[in-house]
Design an enzyme around this catalytic site. Sequence first.
Site, short mmCIF file in Angstrom:
data_model
loop_
_atom_site.label_atom_id
_atom_site.label_comp_id
_atom_site.label_asym_id
_atom_site.label_seq_id
_atom_site.Cartn_x
_atom_site.Cartn_y
_atom_site.Cartn_z
N PRO A 1 0.79 -1.24 0.00
CA PRO A 1 0.00 0.00 0.00
C PRO A 1 0.82 1.28 0.00
CG PRO A 1 0.08 -0.93 2.20
CD PRO A 1 0.82 -1.89 1.31
N CYS A 2 1.52 1.53 -1.09
CA CYS A 2 2.29 2.78 -1.18
C CYS A 2 1.37 4.00 -1.24
CB CYS A 2 3.23 2.75 -2.38
SG CYS A 2 2.44 2.45 -3.97
N HIS A 3 0.08 3.78 -1.51
CA HIS A 3 -0.87 4.89 -1.51
C HIS A 3 -1.09 5.44 -0.10
CE1 HIS A 3 -3.22 1.18 -0.91
NE2 HIS A 3 -4.05 1.92 -0.19
#
Length: 289
Positions: free
Chosen positions: A255-257
């Site tokens: 989850p780089c978001h």
Amino acid sequence: MELVLQKEIMNTQDTYDFSRIAEAIEYINTNYKDQPDLDEVAQNIHLSPFHFQRMFTNWAGVSPKKFLQFITVEHAKKILQESRSSIADAAFETGLSGTGRLHDLFINIEGMTPGEYKNGGRELRINYQYSESPFGSVLIASTVKGICYMAFADEKQKAFDELKHLFPNASIIEMNDEFQTNALSIFGADWSKLNKIKLHLKGTDFQLKVWNMLLKVPMGSLTTYGGLAQKIDNPAASRAVGSAVGDNPVAFLIPCHRVIQSTGVLGNYHWGPNRKTAMIGWECVRMAG
């Protein structure tokens, strides 16, 4: 043939709906300080208020007005403030059940061998398929060990070219498999039957370390590049951490978001800032429910 055609129509409609939602999110992002009402947002994306309200609520699970509250900068700052304590402590709790499960509890990364890394996947067979998600079309690919790539595929050929660039010597075949089916179930409503998701990734030791740490940022929480650098015991490496986050080859699953600027501004994203905003808001809604 009729079933295939019906599925294609549904997929096309899903993609169209998300594109309209992304337009709305862009307008909300730009004008959140003015707290635009339903009529204003609907008019801006050329839909009737009734149609827009229904479409948005079907997608997000809440009204546009409620979603607006989730994606303002002030709300992001609040989440970030709360996340700091949870990330610093033993906050990535296990043992959760049902739909409240955090997807990082189910994802395991295995790095590729030095040989696989250096030779561009010469020994690898990679299966891939295009599919749909709440955030638009995706291309997902897997080896015999797990998912090696997932990207949003607004342009299908571009997404495939990026996969090919990552593994220039691999044998790449359009075919779905169990790894992909299981991973795509992350977008479903019920996680109580979600199996362990295995990732088989090409990355440096530093990148793998950052990606593993990203998995420990719980759904509905946020962190910063500096926060990640501290968690890997390298507080001076914020810039390098930012590069590793940007090089993440597996959208959403890693989850780089959930990484934003320290000011609370959501910032850019490899697959577009509006999609990042949609993902953060969608996750907040799920956790709030």
